[in-house]
Design an enzyme around this catalytic site. Structure first.
Site, short mmCIF file in Angstrom:
data_model
loop_
_atom_site.label_atom_id
_atom_site.label_comp_id
_atom_site.label_asym_id
_atom_site.label_seq_id
_atom_site.Cartn_x
_atom_site.Cartn_y
_atom_site.Cartn_z
N GLY A 1 2.93 5.34 13.05
CA GLY A 1 3.73 4.21 13.53
C GLY A 1 3.25 3.69 14.87
CD GLU B 1 13.58 2.12 10.48
OE1 GLU B 1 13.88 3.27 10.88
OE2 GLU B 1 14.12 1.10 10.90
CB CYS C 1 13.04 10.17 7.75
SG CYS C 1 14.10 9.19 6.70
CD GLU D 1 9.61 14.20 10.84
OE1 GLU D 1 8.49 13.68 11.03
OE2 GLU D 1 10.55 13.59 10.31
CE LYS E 1 -1.73 3.19 1.95
NZ LYS E 1 -1.62 4.62 1.52
P1 NAP Z 1 2.40 9.03 7.11
O1 NAP Z 1 1.33 10.04 7.04
O2 NAP Z 1 2.65 8.35 8.40
O3 NAP Z 1 2.09 7.97 5.98
C1 NAP Z 1 2.91 6.86 5.71
C2 NAP Z 1 2.09 5.77 5.08
O4 NAP Z 1 1.14 5.26 6.03
C3 NAP Z 1 1.24 6.24 3.90
O5 NAP Z 1 1.18 5.22 2.93
C4 NAP Z 1 -0.10 6.48 4.55
O6 NAP Z 1 -1.17 6.53 3.65
C5 NAP Z 1 -0.17 5.32 5.48
N1 NAP Z 1 -1.14 5.44 6.59
C6 NAP Z 1 -1.68 6.57 7.11
N2 NAP Z 1 -2.57 6.26 8.09
C7 NAP Z 1 -2.59 4.91 8.19
C8 NAP Z 1 -3.31 3.98 8.99
N3 NAP Z 1 -4.20 4.37 9.91
N4 NAP Z 1 -3.07 2.65 8.82
C9 NAP Z 1 -2.17 2.23 7.91
N5 NAP Z 1 -1.49 3.06 7.10
C10 NAP Z 1 -1.68 4.39 7.25
O7 NAP Z 1 3.80 9.66 6.67
P2 NAP Z 1 4.07 10.56 5.39
O8 NAP Z 1 3.51 11.89 5.63
O9 NAP Z 1 3.69 9.83 4.16
O10 NAP Z 1 5.67 10.58 5.44
C11 NAP Z 1 6.39 11.46 6.22
C12 NAP Z 1 6.87 10.82 7.50
O11 NAP Z 1 7.62 9.65 7.23
C13 NAP Z 1 7.79 11.71 8.29
O12 NAP Z 1 7.49 11.65 9.64
C14 NAP Z 1 9.17 11.12 8.02
O13 NAP Z 1 10.12 11.42 9.00
C15 NAP Z 1 8.86 9.69 7.94
N6 NAP Z 1 9.91 8.94 7.23
C16 NAP Z 1 10.70 8.08 7.93
C17 NAP Z 1 11.72 7.38 7.30
C18 NAP Z 1 12.60 6.42 8.06
O14 NAP Z 1 13.14 5.51 7.46
N7 NAP Z 1 12.76 6.56 9.36
C19 NAP Z 1 11.93 7.57 5.94
C20 NAP Z 1 11.10 8.46 5.25
C21 NAP Z 1 10.08 9.13 5.91
P3 NAP Z 1 -1.55 7.96 2.98
O15 NAP Z 1 -0.49 8.26 2.01
O16 NAP Z 1 -2.85 7.74 2.34
O17 NAP Z 1 -1.62 8.97 4.07
#
Ligand code: NAP
Ligand code: MG
Length: 501
Positions: A238, A255, A289, A390, A180
Site C-alpha cells: 500500500g 485498505e 485484515c 500482523e 488484477k
Molecule cells: P499483498 O501482498 O499486499 O497483495 C495484495 C495485492 O497486491 C495482490 O494482488 C498482489 O499481487 C498485489 N501486489 C503485490 N505487489 C504489488 C506491486 N508492486 N504493485 C501492484 N500490486 C502489487 O497482500 P496479500 O498478502 O495478498 O493480502 C494480505 C494483506 O491484505 C494483509 O496485510 C491484510 O491485512 C490485508 N487486507 C486488508 C483488508 C482491508 O480491507 N483493510 C482486507 C483484506 C486484507 P500478488 O498476489 O501477485 O502478490
C-alpha cells in the site's frame, strides 16, 4: 512441481476476448489443503498485457459512461442475482482455491451478493446536491462523474467480497475497470468476471489481467491511462502504491493491514468473549485484515479466560474446508506457513508464554497441505513484536491489563487502526470505548470481524489513507465531484459583488 496434465488453461479477458499473455508465460493456482491439486493455469501477464487491457477499457469508457446509471444498475443487479444462483458452486471453488471453510466461503460470496444488490439499488439515488445561489436567476449544484479507467488490485483472503466492494461501485459510477486479482486466487476472480459478462456488461468495461504483483500489478499502478487505483492488501505494498501514484498525481485508495484487539473487561460475559475470540482469531485461519489477533484481558478474569480459551482451541478441528465438520482450514501457501511459524520463534525468544499450538500441523487430515496449529501466546507485553506485527495466521496473543484505561491504551498502541472490540456488561465502559478506541470500526460484545456492507469499511493510521469501501461512502473513491453553476439571468452577474446585500 510439474503441471498436472488435466489442469485447465485460462486466459486474460481483454475487450471481451480470451487472450494469453504476450510472453506466453503462465502460473498455477493450487489448493492449499491438497497442494498436488491444480485448479488451473493462468497467464503471467506483463506490461504489454496491462497496456492492452487499459486501452480496451479506455475504448469502452465513452459509451459505458453515457449509458444512464439506472441502466448500468440493471446489469449490476443481474450480476448479483447470478452470484446468488451460483453461490454454492462459487463457495466450493473458493474453499478449494484458498482454503477457508465452506460456511465462511458462502459468507464471502454472500457479501458480494449483498454489495451487488446494494450498489445496483443506488442507481436511482441522488449523485449530488443543489444549493441556493447568492445571485438571482442562478442555480448552483453538484454531480458526481466517473474518473475514467480505474485499476483494481485485490488480495486473496476475500476473493469475491473484496473485488465486489470495488467493482460494483466503480462500474455503477460509469468507470471502466482493469482488474488484477491476487495470484493465489485467479479462478475465483475469473468466475466473478464471467458473471458480469453473462449479466450483459459490454466488452471492455471490465477487463482482467492475471499475474504477479511485481509484474502485472506494478504495470497497472504505473500506467498513465489509469485514472485511479483501488487497492486492498498489505501496508507494505500500500505504501509503495502511494509513492508511485503520488509521483504521478494519480488518485488512489488503499485498505491495508490490522492488529485488531478485543478487550475483555472483568464484567464481561466470559463464555461469550471466548466464543468471540475463537471466531475472531481463528476464522479464515486468522488470515483476515480484521482478525482478532490481540486479546487484552482484565487481570481479574485473565486466568479463567485463558483456561477456557485454551480448552476450546485444543478442540478446534483442522482439515480441508470442504469437510463441513472442519473449523480451521489451511493457510494460503508455503511461504505464509513459514512466516507464521517464524513468529512462533520470535514470540518464544521475546519471552512470551506459548500456551498451545506453535507447530506446523502434522495429522492425517492436514497431510499434503499447509496447516498451522491454532496458537496462543500469553503474558505478552505490548512492546513485543508478536503484539505489534500482523502475523496473518492462526496466532493470537493475550495481554494482561489492570483496568479500563490500561486496556484502551494497550489497544491503541498499534501502528494499525482497522477494527477493535470490547466485551463488557457496563454501558459506561462500552460508550467510553466507542469514543476512545482509535480504529475505523468498533464492535461492542462481538469480535473484531463481521462487517456488513451497508456501513463504510476501513481503518485509520497505517491501515489506509482515509478512504472507505462500501456503505454510504462506496462511490466516493470512484468518482470526482463536479460543481456546476447555471446563470439564466441573461446578464453578467459577479459573485461576491452583484449580490442583494
Ligand atoms: P499483498 O501482498 O499486499 O497483495 C495484495 C495485492 O497486491 C495482490 O494482488 C498482489 O499481487 C498485489 N501486489 C503485490 N505487489 C504489488 C506491486 N508492486 N504493485 C501492484 N500490486 C502489487 O497482500 P496479500 O498478502 O495478498 O493480502 C494480505 C494483506 O491484505 C494483509 O496485510 C491484510 O491485512 C490485508 N487486507 C486488508 C483488508 C482491508 O480491507 N483493510 C482486507 C483484506 C486484507 P500478488 O498476489 O501477485 O502478490
Ligand atoms: Mg500474494
Amino acid at each position: 512441481m510439474p503441471v498436472a496434465q488435466s489442469a485447465q488453461l485460462f486466459h486474460n479477458v481483454i475487450a471481451g476476448k480470451r487472450v494469453e499473455s504476450r510472453s506466453g508465460n503462465t502460473f498455477e493456482s493450487r489448493n492449499p489443503a491438497h497442494w498436488d491439486q491444480v485448479l488451473g493455469v493462468f497467464p503471467r501477464s506483463g506490461k504489454e498485457d496491462v497496456a492492452a487491457a487499459v486501452a480496451a477499457a479506455q475504448v469502452a469508457f465513452p459509451s459505458w459512461r453515457s449509458l444512464p446509471a439506472p441502466s448500468r444498475g440493471e446489469i449490476l443487479l443481474k450480476a448479483a442475482m447470478l452470484l446468488e444462483q451460483r453461490k454454492e458452486e462459487l463457495a466450493r471453488t473458493m474453499t478449494q482455491e484458498m482454503g477457508k471453510v465452506l460456511i465462511e466461503a458462502r459468507g464471502d460470496v454472500q457479501e458480494a451478493i449483498d454489495m451487488g444488490k446494494y450498489i445496483a439499488g443506488g442507481a436511482r439515488r441522488p449523485t449530488g446536491e443543489t444549493v441556493p445561489s447568492e445571485l438571482r436567476n442562478k442555480w448552483a449544484m453538484t454531480t458526481r462523474v466517473p474518473i475514467g479507467t480505474v485499476g483494481i488490485i485485490t488480495p486473496w483472503n476475500f476473493p469475491m467480497a473484496i473485488p465486489s466492494w470495488k467493482i460494483f461501485p466503480a462500474l455503477l459510477a460509469g468507470n471502466t475497470v482493469v482488474f488484477k486479482p491476487a495470484e493465489d486466487t485467479p479462478l475465483c476472480a475469473l468466475r466473478l468476471v464471467e458473471i458480469f459478462e453473462e449479466a450483459g456488461l459490454p466488452a471492455g468495461v471490465l477487463n482482467i489481467v492475471f499475474g504477479l504483483g511485481e509484474e502485472a500489478g506494478e504495470a497497472l499502478i504505473r500506467h498513465p491511462g489509469v485514472g485511479a487505483i483501488a487497492f486492498t492488501g498489505s501496508s507494505e505494498v500500500g505504501a509503495h502504491i502511494g509513492e508511485v501514484c503520488g509521483a504521478s498525481l494519480k488518485r488512489y485508495s488503499v485498505e491495508l493491514g490490522g492488529k485488531n484487539p478485543i478487550i475483555v473487561m472483568d464484567d464481561a460475559d466470559l463464555s461469550l468473549a471466548v466464543d468471540g475470540a475463537l471466531w475472531g482469531a481463528f476464522g479464515t485461519s486468522g488470515q483476515r485484515c480484521t482478525a482478532s489477533s490481540r486479546l487484552i484481558v482484565h487481570d481479574k478474569v485473565y486466568d479463567r479466560f485463558l483456561g477456557e480459551l485454551k480448552e476450546h482451541v485444543l478442540g478446534l478441528r483442522l482439515g480441508d474446508g470442504l469437510d463441513e465438520s472442519v473449523e480451521v482450514g489451511p493457510v494460503i501457501n508455503e511461504k505464509q506457513l513459514e512466516r507464521i511459524h517464524s513468529y512462533t520463534g520470535i514470540g518464544r525468544e521475546e519471552g512470551a508464554k506459548l500456551v498451545t499450538g506453535g507447530n506446523i500441523a502434522k495429522t492425517p487430515a492436514t497431510a499434503g497441505g499447509f496447516f498451522y496449529e491454532p496458537t496462543v501466546f500469553a503474558e505478552v507485553a505490548p512492546t513485543m513484536r508478536i503484539a505489534k506485527e500482523e502475523i496473518f495466521g492462526p496466532t493470537v496473543v493475550v495481554l494482561r491489563v489492570a483496568g479500563f484505561e490500561e486496556a484502551v491504551a494497550a489497544a491503541n498502541e498499534s501502528s494499525y487502526g482497522l477494527s477493535a472490540s470490547i466485551y463488557t456488561s457496563n454501558v459506561n465502559y462500552a460508550f467510553a470505548a466507542m469514543e476512545a478506541l482509535n480504529t475505523g470500526i468498533v464492535y461492542v460484545n462481538a469480535p473484531t470481524i463481521g462487517a456488513e456492507i451497508q456501513l463504510p469499511f476501513g481503518g485509520v493510521k497505517s491501515t489506509g489513507n482515509g478512504h472507505r469501501d462500501a456503505g454510504t461512502l462506496a462511490m466516493e473513491q470512484f468518482t470526482e465531484v463536479k460543481s456546476i453553476y447555471v446563470d439564466f439571468s441573461g446578464r453578467l452577474q459577479r459573485a461576491q459583488i452583484d449580490t442583494d446585500r
